[in-house]
Write an enzyme that holds these catalytic residues in place. Structure first.
Site, PDB file in Angstrom:
ATOM      1  N   PHE A 194       0.787  -1.100   0.050  1.00  0.00           N
ATOM      2  CA  PHE A 194       0.028  -0.115  -0.004  1.00  0.00           C
ATOM      3  C   PHE A 194       0.609   1.110  -0.007  1.00  0.00           C
ATOM      4  O   PHE A 194       0.409   2.399  -0.468  1.00  0.00           O
ATOM      5  CB  PHE A 194      -0.925   0.090   1.106  1.00  0.00           C
ATOM      6  CG  PHE A 194      -0.335   0.647   2.428  1.00  0.00           C
ATOM      7  CD1 PHE A 194       0.230  -0.143   3.227  1.00  0.00           C
ATOM      8  CD2 PHE A 194      -0.890   1.829   2.965  1.00  0.00           C
ATOM      9  CE1 PHE A 194       0.841   0.379   4.448  1.00  0.00           C
ATOM     10  CE2 PHE A 194      -0.152   2.652   3.915  1.00  0.00           C
ATOM     11  CZ  PHE A 194       0.451   1.805   4.782  1.00  0.00           C
ATOM     12  N   LYS A 195       1.963   1.131   0.445  1.00  0.00           N
ATOM     13  CA  LYS A 195       2.948   2.307   0.437  1.00  0.00           C
ATOM     14  C   LYS A 195       3.027   3.014  -0.841  1.00  0.00           C
ATOM     15  O   LYS A 195       3.275   4.304  -1.310  1.00  0.00           O
ATOM     16  CB  LYS A 195       4.467   2.172   0.799  1.00  0.00           C
ATOM     17  CG  LYS A 195       4.313   1.496   2.194  1.00  0.00           C
ATOM     18  CD  LYS A 195       4.799   2.417   3.267  1.00  0.00           C
ATOM     19  CE  LYS A 195       5.131   1.643   4.542  1.00  0.00           C
ATOM     20  NZ  LYS A 195       4.333   0.350   4.932  1.00  0.00           N
ATOM     21  N   ASP A 196       2.730   2.220  -2.213  1.00  0.00           N
ATOM     22  CA  ASP A 196       2.769   2.852  -3.415  1.00  0.00           C
ATOM     23  C   ASP A 196       1.631   3.829  -3.818  1.00  0.00           C
ATOM     24  O   ASP A 196       1.641   4.923  -4.255  1.00  0.00           O
ATOM     25  CB  ASP A 196       2.285   1.625  -4.415  1.00  0.00           C
ATOM     26  CG  ASP A 196       3.627   0.613  -4.608  1.00  0.00           C
ATOM     27  OD1 ASP A 196       4.875   1.049  -4.546  1.00  0.00           O
ATOM     28  OD2 ASP A 196       3.295  -0.726  -5.169  1.00  0.00           O
TER      29      ASP A 196
ATOM     30  N   MET B 208       3.252   7.018  -2.335  1.00  0.00           N
ATOM     31  CA  MET B 208       4.605   7.322  -2.661  1.00  0.00           C
ATOM     32  C   MET B 208       4.529   7.521  -4.334  1.00  0.00           C
ATOM     33  O   MET B 208       5.174   8.567  -4.616  1.00  0.00           O
ATOM     34  CB  MET B 208       5.501   6.104  -2.591  1.00  0.00           C
ATOM     35  CG  MET B 208       6.996   6.356  -2.458  1.00  0.00           C
ATOM     36  SD  MET B 208       7.345   7.301  -0.742  1.00  0.00           S
ATOM     37  CE  MET B 208       7.597   6.152   0.175  1.00  0.00           C
TER      38      MET B 208
END
Ligand SMILES: *Cc1c(COP(=O)(O)O)cnc(C)c1O
Length: 459
Positions: free
Chosen positions: A107-109, A112
């Site tokens: 989920f960091k995508d 980011m």
């Protein structure tokens, strides 16, 4: 739209400055001076358009809305699912929100990809160049590398502890082939790498020379970007009351839900349960009303092996009625002794905030991965399993449950194999990684050595 620090001793600033700075100069975290009112998402409204409305509300007049929309469209064009954050049903009234359709399968995508585009836009306007550093225990480094590869105005330095991130996680960081990325493998653990990054920020000369910046989870733009999928899930479930279960570490994700609620995006009310692993600082905090320090331990869900949930500071600021002195005193006491009671009245207001936290142990996590597979036929990642295991334990309620699926199972194949006996192959679009050459440099886990290498890289 102006931004203020939770510690009350930094000047007010604008959206661009707050995002690019990360931490406020007084050591606090930036929050909007007032919560904007934002129209809830409409069913079927494209994800990038919802994102643009929300980011525009937080950016105020600082970026023209049509530019924000273009940034959001670019950020989400590369996702493998049209709806970016689809809901899939896994039980009566139980859903997964799949946040792992971005380029590095976690989920960091979602945040980011957006901030890399936003940074290039903001920096191009001012003509500035930045050096972004991040220490990673796994997912953040890969997401940052995928997002910032080829960025025009920013170079990225990633520190990872050699041998302590999973092979797939390492591939995502080291195979971009981008000249603006420097990958450093250090020879000690993550906390050590993190300490070096802190020293870099504390070295004002150095920080100024290379225009140092960070993209860790206290960055306001990340929180804002993550509030978008709360809004779209509310629209997909047609305004029903939702109980979110959020696999948590630094609490950025759960905070984003709180922010969505404060801005009017959650029309069915707000409840989010933070699901933590054996690193249960958040659960202790919610259940005892004290902040207590304990060293992090290794678990099957490494992205949540966090001993200090840094975004809690923003919640504390809200539940003290935005009392910066109380926040400052609490964190000073905590820094001194590793044990601080929450300010008077804060535990009670925390109890009414819609947020809570509970812990799932390692054995329960592995057992849940297998139970989930047996019931649904799907493999889930160990972080997601902490969430679904907790969801099963919660008392019945007149609300649907949405568990945030924070990474794809294929990012943690070793753990999936151990828990379920199944292989979790990478999706086809990621398989090319294995054929690409890895580029990284070994630098001793030593501030002077890393500093010298970064200076050279930034030249
Ligand atoms: C970062 C991460 C988390 C924890 O999110 P926070 O915002 O730090 O609470 C959970 N799961 C995965 C897979 C992650 O990468």
């Amino acid at each position: 739209m102006r931004y203020i620090s939770t510690r009350g001793q930094a000047p007010e600033t604008g959206f661009a400055e707050a995002c690019l700075a990360g931490l406020a100069p007084d050591g606090g975290l930036y929050v909007p001076k007032e919560w904007p009112r934002i129209e809830p998402a409409r069913p079927g409204e494209p994800y990038a358009e919802v994102a643009a409305r929300i980011i525009s509300a937080f950016a105020g007049a600082s970026i023209p809305p049509q530019d924000v929309l273009q940034i959001c469209r670019d950020a989400y064009a590369g996702f493998a699912h049209q709806s970016v954050a689809p809901l899939t049903q896994w039980g009566p009234d139980s859903w997964l929100m799949e946040l792992h359709h971005g380029p590095t399968l976690a989920f960091k995508d979602i945040a980011m990809q957006l901030i890399a585009k936003l940074y290039d836009y903001l920096l191009a306007r001012s003509g500035a160049k930045l050096t972004i550093v991040c220490a990673t225990s796994g997912d953040t480094g890969g997401a940052a590398a995928a997002a910032f590869a080829g960025a025009r105005q920013a170079r990225l330095v990633i520190l990872h502890p050699e041998g302590r991130v999973s092979p797939v996680q390492r591939l995502f960081m080291t195979t971009t082939g981008a000249a603006n990325i420097l990958n450093i493998a250090t020879d000690r653990d993550f906390d050590d790498a993190q300490a070096i990054v802190k020293q870099m920020f504390a070295d004002k000369d150095f920080a100024q020379t290379v225009s140092l910046s960070g993209v860790n989870s206290i960055n306001w733009a990340r929180v804002a970007a993550q509030s978008v999928y709360y809004a779209t899930s509310q629209a997909q479930l047609r305004g029903a009351p939702i109980r979110y279960v959020v696999p948590s570490g630094n609490m950025g994700d759960a905070l984003a839900g709180y922010v969505a609620a404060r801005c009017g995006l959650l029309t069915g009310g707000f409840e989010a349960v933070c699901a933590v692993n054996e690193n249960d600082a958040l659960a202790r905090l919610f259940n005892t009303g004290r902040m207590t320090r304990q060293a992090a331990v290794a678990t099957p869900s490494p992205a949540m092996d966090i001993s200090v949930p840094s975004n809690f500071e923003r919640i504390l600021y809200e539940v003290t009625g935005r009392d910066a002195v109380a926040v400052r005193n609490t964190y000073a006491a905590y820094a001194q002794s590793g044990d601080a009671p929450l300010p008077e009245g804060a535990p009670a207001r925390l109890g009414c905030s819609g947020l809570s936290a509970a812990t799932i142990n390692n054995a329960e996590t592995l057992a849940e991965m297998e139970r989930f597979r047996a019931e649904t036929g799907w493999l889930i990642c160990p972080h997601t399993a902490v969430g679904t295991a907790l969801a099963r334990r919660l008392p019945a309620k007149d609300a649907v449950t949405v568990v945030l699926a924070t990474a794809a199972a294929s990012k943690f194949p070793e753990t999936v194999l151990e828990a379920t006996g199944q292989d979790a192959p990478l999706p086809v679009r990621s398989q090319a990684l294995r054929a690409r050459g890895e580029v990284f440099e070994r630098v001793p886990s030593d501030f002077a050595a890393v500093r010298a290498r970064v200076l050279d890289f930034a030249r």
